[in-house]
Scaffold this active site. Structure first.
Site, PDB file in Angstrom:
ATOM      1  CB  SER A  59      -4.463  -3.515 -11.747  1.00  0.00           C
ATOM      2  OG  SER A  59      -5.525  -2.894 -11.091  1.00  0.00           O
ATOM      3  CB  SER A  60      -6.481   1.263 -13.379  1.00  0.00           C
ATOM      4  OG  SER A  60      -5.769   2.142 -12.556  1.00  0.00           O
TER       5      SER A  60
ATOM      6  N   GLY B  86      -6.925  -3.388  -7.060  1.00  0.00           N
ATOM      7  CA  GLY B  86      -7.220  -2.674  -5.810  1.00  0.00           C
ATOM      8  C   GLY B  86      -6.142  -2.853  -4.755  1.00  0.00           C
ATOM      9  CB  ALA B  87      -3.213  -4.872  -4.502  1.00  0.00           C
TER      10      ALA B  87
ATOM     11  CD  GLU C 149      -6.824   5.784 -13.373  1.00  0.00           C
ATOM     12  OE1 GLU C 149      -6.263   5.034 -14.181  1.00  0.00           O
ATOM     13  OE2 GLU C 149      -7.390   5.382 -12.354  1.00  0.00           O
TER      14      GLU C 149
ATOM     15  CG  HIS D 119      -0.820  10.798  -1.798  1.00  0.00           C
ATOM     16  ND1 HIS D 119      -2.009  10.952  -2.469  1.00  0.00           N
ATOM     17  CD2 HIS D 119      -0.892   9.592  -1.181  1.00  0.00           C
ATOM     18  CE1 HIS D 119      -2.781   9.883  -2.251  1.00  0.00           C
ATOM     19  NE2 HIS D 119      -2.118   9.035  -1.482  1.00  0.00           N
TER      20      HIS D 119
ATOM     21  CG  ASP E 285       0.045   4.942 -10.463  1.00  0.00           C
ATOM     22  OD1 ASP E 285       1.021   5.178  -9.732  1.00  0.00           O
ATOM     23  OD2 ASP E 285      -1.127   4.949 -10.066  1.00  0.00           O
TER      24      ASP E 285
HETATM   25  C1  GLA Z   1      -2.169   6.655  -7.054  1.00  0.00           C
HETATM   26  C2  GLA Z   1      -2.088   7.643  -8.219  1.00  0.00           C
HETATM   27  C3  GLA Z   1      -0.675   8.166  -8.401  1.00  0.00           C
HETATM   28  C4  GLA Z   1      -0.103   8.691  -7.091  1.00  0.00           C
HETATM   29  C5  GLA Z   1      -0.319   7.681  -5.978  1.00  0.00           C
HETATM   30  C6  GLA Z   1       0.079   8.229  -4.629  1.00  0.00           C
HETATM   31  O1  GLA Z   1      -1.452   5.499  -7.355  1.00  0.00           O
HETATM   32  O2  GLA Z   1      -2.525   7.041  -9.401  1.00  0.00           O
HETATM   33  O3  GLA Z   1      -0.652   9.155  -9.390  1.00  0.00           O
HETATM   34  O4  GLA Z   1      -0.653   9.939  -6.767  1.00  0.00           O
HETATM   35  O5  GLA Z   1      -1.664   7.247  -5.883  1.00  0.00           O
HETATM   36  O6  GLA Z   1       1.433   8.507  -4.605  1.00  0.00           O
END
Ligand code: GLA
Length: 384
Positions: free
Chosen positions: A123-124, A118-119, A156, A32, A168
């Site tokens: 995956s998205s 969802g893990a 997204e 985060h 991600d």
């Molecule tokens: C998700 C978001 C990322 C990041 C994480 C938390 O995976 O897609 O951008 O903020 O949560 O670190």
């Protein structure tokens, strides 16, 4: 899996496709922090979204998911996001390409993958990156990887409605075998860190918990961080994000106004600093300190940022005082998904068995454990 994907494509569309794979990701530390201009330390893993794709002459888009055994159609330039979930990530990037005025015709696309959904393994993002990379190849668009990362992130935001950071999509594109990537989410400068902890391996433990409120809570956390910045800005106009904030500013200006926002921001400010220090630990090969920081991150995510859940907390409790575990924490957005654990290789099996039993007893549901390896990012698969 790739052979099967190719077979399905040829059966459905009677043409040989281009094949692309894009990985899921782990994140060692820096959670985060991406949407707060901080640092993250992700890596791509040996779990992928696979896409088979070929052009059409018309404006039609045919999508098929092998895993869901479902089809979806669309026609350029109208892209609807109603209905099924998985097409959102594909059509979302098509939408971004159209918005940037790239010339596309229709196409046929078949999708499959083994990134658990969802893990917390993104995956998205893997689907978005596989799709945009494949379209870039197919239509020869000449888009740089970093631009593709930004477009996938925007997809997204706009199609899936999650105001995610850049981590991600970045990890899925830029992953490098056996390396972590330290990304400065402000400047987008990045550095690879060879990741080899002698005698230890990364084990993910999947709670299988998926909270439907996860995406709205994610957006709420992001808004709370922005609120903290807005409270401080009148006193420090140079402050643009929590990257520019220190604990004293939070204590003095945010705490008296909004205690909840204070706690959220405090976690982020601490985590940004912790991630920088964790990289120093890596350089010094001080894996004990690195592991300790992972546990501290979990404490912060659970108590101050409040994105954990009782199942994740239980898993951390189970490994906390185990000498076979250097460090562990919940990983990703939170409210379910996986914990990431640095575990002694020769004790991993015993640990997994022990924790699985305890988890079953506590929650009446099964735990999955994945021993993952660190791999390269997105690529075209040799199709011969
Ligand atoms: C998700 C978001 C990322 C990041 C994480 C938390 O995976 O897609 O951008 O903020 O949560 O670190």
């Amino acid at each position: 899996m790739v052979e099967e994907l190719k077979k399905v494509f040829i059966e459905k569309f009677a043409a040989t496709p281009i094949l692309v794979k894009s990985p899921g990701r782990i994140n060692l530390i820096g959670e985060h922090t991406d949407y707060n201009d901080g640092f993250v330390l992700p890596a791509a893993i040996d779990k992928y979204a696979y896409v088979a794709i070929q052009k059409r002459e018309d404006k039609h888009i045919n999508l098929f998911s092998v895993d869901f055994n479902e089809a979806q159609e669309a026609t350029l330039p109208e892209l609807t996001t109603e209905g099924k979930h998985w097409p959102v990530y594909i059509l979302g990037v098509v939408d971004q390409l159209l918005k940037s005025n790239y010339a596309l015709t229709g196409f046929n696309l078949v999708l499959c993958g083994d990134v658990p959904i969802g893990a917390g393994l993104s995956s998205s993002a893997a689907v978005e990156c596989a799709t945009i990379f494949a379209l870039n190849e197919l239509f020869n668009l000449g888009i740089s990887k970093m631009e593709m990362v930004k477009m996938a992130q925007k997809a997204e935001h706009e199609f899936a409605g999650v105001k995610c950071g850049i981590m991600d999509q970045f990890a899925s594109m830029f992953g490098k075998e056996n390396n972590l990537i330290r990304l400065d989410c402000r400047s987008l400068q990045y550095e690879y860190f060879p990741f080899y902890v002698p005698g230890f391996q990364v084990v993910l433990m999947d709670t299988h918990v998926k909270h439907s409120l996860a995406s709205s809570a994610y957006n709420e956390r992001r808004a709370q961080c922005e609120k903290g910045v807005a409270i401080i800005q009148p006193f420090f106009p140079q402050v643009k994000s929590l990257r520019d904030v220190n604990l004293q500013m939070l204590q003095q200006y945010v705490f008296p106004v909004d205690e909840l926002v204070y706690r959220r921001c405090k976690y982020v400010v601490e985590e940004i600093e912790r991630t920088v220090n964790a990289c120093t630990d890596l350089i010094k090969n001080d894996f004990i300190s690195f592991g300790k920081k992972m546990f501290q991150t979990h404490e912060g995510l659970s108590n101050d940022y409040a994105v954990s859940c009782k199942e994740l907390d239980f898993l951390i409790q189970q490994v906390k005082d185990n000498p076979a575990v250097l460090g562990a924490r919940m990983m990703g957005g939170g409210f379910g998904g996986c914990t990431i654990n640095l575990v002694k290789e020769n004790e991993a099996e015993v640990l997994i068995e022990k924790v699985s039993k305890a988890y079953q007893k506590e929650t009446c549901s099964a735990l999955s454990a994945y021993k993952v390896t660190i791999q390269d990012g997105v690529s075209v698969i040799d199709n011969k």
